[in-house]
Motif scaffolding. Structure first.
Motif, mmCIF file in Angstrom:
data_model
loop_
_atom_site.group_PDB
_atom_site.id
_atom_site.type_symbol
_atom_site.label_atom_id
_atom_site.label_comp_id
_atom_site.label_asym_id
_atom_site.label_seq_id
_atom_site.Cartn_x
_atom_site.Cartn_y
_atom_site.Cartn_z
ATOM 1 N N ASP A 197 0.868 -1.166 0.000
ATOM 2 C CA ASP A 197 0.000 0.000 0.000
ATOM 3 C C ASP A 197 0.911 1.225 0.000
ATOM 4 O OD1 ASP A 197 0.881 0.290 2.622
ATOM 5 O OD2 ASP A 197 -1.062 -0.166 3.533
ATOM 6 N N ASP A 198 0.429 2.355 0.413
ATOM 7 C CA ASP A 198 1.245 3.563 0.335
ATOM 8 C C ASP A 198 2.319 3.634 1.413
ATOM 9 O OD1 ASP A 198 -0.287 4.306 -1.815
ATOM 10 O OD2 ASP A 198 -1.577 5.667 -0.668
ATOM 11 N N ALA A 199 2.235 2.767 2.425
ATOM 12 C CA ALA A 199 3.175 2.846 3.542
ATOM 13 C C ALA A 199 3.946 1.570 3.805
ATOM 14 C CB ALA A 199 2.431 3.253 4.824
ATOM 15 N N SER A 200 3.424 0.420 3.369
ATOM 16 C CA SER A 200 4.034 -0.856 3.755
ATOM 17 C C SER A 200 4.136 -1.807 2.567
ATOM 18 C CB SER A 200 3.202 -1.525 4.862
ATOM 19 O OG SER A 200 3.073 -0.688 5.980
ATOM 20 N N LYS A 201 5.024 -2.789 2.731
ATOM 21 C CA LYS A 201 5.162 -3.873 1.755
ATOM 22 C C LYS A 201 5.165 -5.192 2.498
ATOM 23 C CE LYS A 201 7.855 -1.471 -1.825
ATOM 24 N NZ LYS A 201 9.120 -1.502 -2.613
ATOM 25 N N TRP A 202 4.506 -6.182 1.900
ATOM 26 C CA TRP A 202 4.454 -7.517 2.471
ATOM 27 C C TRP A 202 4.665 -8.549 1.369
ATOM 28 C CZ3 TRP A 202 0.239 -4.077 2.935
ATOM 29 C CH2 TRP A 202 0.104 -3.438 4.172
ATOM 30 N N VAL A 203 4.945 -9.777 1.781
ATOM 31 C CA VAL A 203 5.027 -10.893 0.836
ATOM 32 C C VAL A 203 3.975 -11.916 1.240
ATOM 33 C CG1 VAL A 203 6.438 -12.807 -0.022
ATOM 34 C CG2 VAL A 203 7.460 -10.543 0.330
ATOM 35 N N ALA A 240 18.893 -16.038 16.471
ATOM 36 C CA ALA A 240 20.002 -15.671 15.590
ATOM 37 C C ALA A 240 19.683 -15.940 14.123
ATOM 38 C CB ALA A 240 21.259 -16.442 15.994
ATOM 39 N N VAL A 241 18.559 -16.593 13.846
ATOM 40 C CA VAL A 241 18.182 -16.917 12.469
ATOM 41 C C VAL A 241 17.377 -15.754 11.890
ATOM 42 C CG1 VAL A 241 17.003 -18.577 10.977
ATOM 43 C CG2 VAL A 241 18.085 -19.345 13.106
ATOM 44 N N PRO A 242 17.852 -15.114 10.817
ATOM 45 C CA PRO A 242 17.122 -13.976 10.250
ATOM 46 C C PRO A 242 15.889 -14.429 9.482
ATOM 47 C CG PRO A 242 19.058 -14.450 8.914
ATOM 48 C CD PRO A 242 19.115 -15.383 10.096
ATOM 49 N N VAL A 243 14.738 -13.911 9.863
ATOM 50 C CA VAL A 243 13.481 -14.236 9.186
ATOM 51 C C VAL A 243 12.659 -12.958 9.033
ATOM 52 C CG1 VAL A 243 13.307 -16.652 9.928
ATOM 53 C CG2 VAL A 243 12.412 -14.833 11.407
ATOM 54 N N GLN A 280 -0.323 -17.197 3.867
ATOM 55 C CA GLN A 280 0.392 -16.542 4.951
ATOM 56 C C GLN A 280 1.108 -15.322 4.400
ATOM 57 O OE1 GLN A 280 3.991 -16.525 5.419
ATOM 58 N NE2 GLN A 280 4.758 -18.359 4.418
ATOM 59 N N MET A 281 1.275 -14.308 5.249
ATOM 60 C CA MET A 281 1.867 -13.059 4.804
ATOM 61 C C MET A 281 2.893 -12.586 5.827
ATOM 62 S SD MET A 281 -0.167 -9.809 3.180
ATOM 63 C CE MET A 281 -0.492 -8.814 4.612
ATOM 64 N N VAL A 282 4.041 -12.168 5.335
ATOM 65 C CA VAL A 282 5.115 -11.673 6.192
ATOM 66 C C VAL A 282 5.567 -10.318 5.668
ATOM 67 C CG1 VAL A 282 5.905 -13.998 6.796
ATOM 68 C CG2 VAL A 282 6.939 -12.811 4.843
ATOM 69 N N GLU A 283 6.303 -9.624 6.505
ATOM 70 C CA GLU A 283 6.838 -8.322 6.117
ATOM 71 C C GLU A 283 7.861 -8.479 4.993
ATOM 72 O OE1 GLU A 283 9.353 -5.968 8.965
ATOM 73 O OE2 GLU A 283 7.465 -4.864 9.174
ATOM 74 N N TYR A 284 7.846 -7.565 4.059
ATOM 75 C CA TYR A 284 8.809 -7.574 2.960
ATOM 76 C C TYR A 284 10.208 -7.248 3.479
ATOM 77 C CZ TYR A 284 11.297 -5.822 -1.171
ATOM 78 O OH TYR A 284 12.223 -5.588 -2.147
ATOM 79 N N VAL A 285 11.184 -8.036 3.058
ATOM 80 C CA VAL A 285 12.580 -7.800 3.422
ATOM 81 C C VAL A 285 13.337 -7.411 2.152
ATOM 82 C CG1 VAL A 285 14.705 -8.785 4.356
ATOM 83 C CG2 VAL A 285 12.488 -9.442 5.326
ATOM 84 N N PRO A 286 13.845 -6.189 2.055
ATOM 85 C CA PRO A 286 14.593 -5.803 0.855
ATOM 86 C C PRO A 286 15.937 -6.522 0.800
ATOM 87 C CG PRO A 286 14.745 -4.083 2.520
ATOM 88 C CD PRO A 286 13.780 -5.108 3.061
#
Length: 339
Positions: A45-51, A81-84, A102-108
């Motif tokens: 949307d105009d403020a957030s990205k998700w996958v 310690a595991v990046p997710v 399922q939806m998670v935050e977008y990681v660039p």
């Protein structure tokens, strides 16, 4: 607000608002990947990205596309310690999109799938440091205490190797061709594996499909892993089986399964070097390593046969012969491991 096949943005928008997830402006979607595995969309949307990930539209195998399972492990690993990616929302029914999702935050960052993308990371020292970082993350995953993160019941803690040998052996009958010339090698390797099953090294959270293209690398520093992706095969299991499959994906034949695969590039250290790197990073000896490698070759051969089978069934035969050609050498490599 436009839709893609398998994605109802209006329904998703209602769900996000009802779930109290902050929204700003109209939802937009971009198809990222899919076909052989889950469908993946970039939602913004105009403020957030998700996958967002959902099962494929056709040929669904429920055990391979368990949205709730994938979401649960990602949520549980937050803060370790595991990046997710940060978990956002999940539905394990068809009430919103007609299928679980399922939806998670977008990681660039960078997803490296092909050799040219691997070469673009930098010179040999940079690629070596990237490989070391990837292996360190796998070792960190295997060091996580499942009980401490609420995953003590994520799978059966014992009998994993027996189940793997049985499962992949039974899959062959579902994907083989009529009068398949690989029948003999499949039977021989399956029997050798069944007779050589060692005691389980220990129980840990295993990813089940770990290699460079199932991660996101930091956009500015390719020697840092920003997030690990594609947890649909994760469970409690033997960490050495996870490490062995990572090594087997380095085999040149993997180019036949996935054309120009980065992890099979000669720029990546060979299988034995990857194994030693993992052993040092995890502080774990490679006891019965020939068995683990043979099991990984067996698994990858059956996966290749399954890809070819689904291509034949769908009529998409462009790459069927090439993928099918990978099955015999992978089986032969597995037989060589066990002598």
């Amino acid at each position: 607000m436009s839709d893609h096949e398998g994605l109802d943005l209006a329904a998703l928008d209602r769900h996000l608002r009802e779930a109290g997830i902050p929204r700003s402006g109209e939802l937009r979607a971009e198809f990222i990947s899919g076909g052989r595995s889950n469908l993946t969309f970039l939602i913004a949307d105009d403020a957030s990205k998700w996958v967002l990930r959902r099962p494929p539209l056709h040929g669904l195998t429920p055990s391979a596309h368990d949205m709730a399972r994938e979401y649960r492990v990602v949520a549980a690993l937050a803060g370790t310690a595991v990046p997710v990616a940060r978990a956002v929302t999940m539905r394990d029914d068809d009430s919103v999109l007609g299928a679980p999702f399922q939806m998670v935050e977008y990681v660039p960052g960078r997803v490296v799938r092909y050799t040219r993308e691997l070469e673009a990371l930098g010179g040999p020292e940079t690629i070596e440091a990237c490989v070391d970082a990837l292996i360190a993350v796998l070792a960190d995953l295997h060091a996580v205490d499942p009980d401490a993160v609420g995953l003590g019941d994520f799978g059966k803690p014992t009998g994993y190797l027996e189940r793997q040998v049985r499962r992949w052996g039974s899959q062959w009958s579902l994907v083989r061709r009529d009068d398949d010339p690989c029948d003999g090698d499949v039977a021989a390797l399956h029997e050798k594996l069944a007779q050589a099953i060692p005691p389980q090294s220990r129980s840990a959270i295993v990813h089940g499909d770990y290699r460079i293209d199932n991660t996101i690398l930091d956009a500015d520093d390719p020697t840092r892993v920003a997030a690990v992706l594609d947890w649909e095969m994760s469970t409690l299991g033997d960490p050495l089986s996870d490490a062995a499959l990572m090594c087997v994906y380095r085999h040149p034949t993997f180019h036949l399964v996935h054309a120009d695969a980065a992890w099979a590039s000669e720029l990546i250290p060979p299988e034995d070097a990857l194994a030693e790197k993992y052993s040092r990073a995890a502080g774990q000896s490679l006891d019965h390593w020939d068995f683990y490698m043979a099991l990984a070759y067996f698994k990858l051969a059956i996966i290749g046969a399954g890809i070819a089978y689904r291509a034949r069934e769908s009529g998409a035969t462009d790459d069927t012969d090439k993928v099918q050609q990978a099955v015999a050498p992978l089986l032969a490599a597995g037989l060589t491991q066990l002598g």
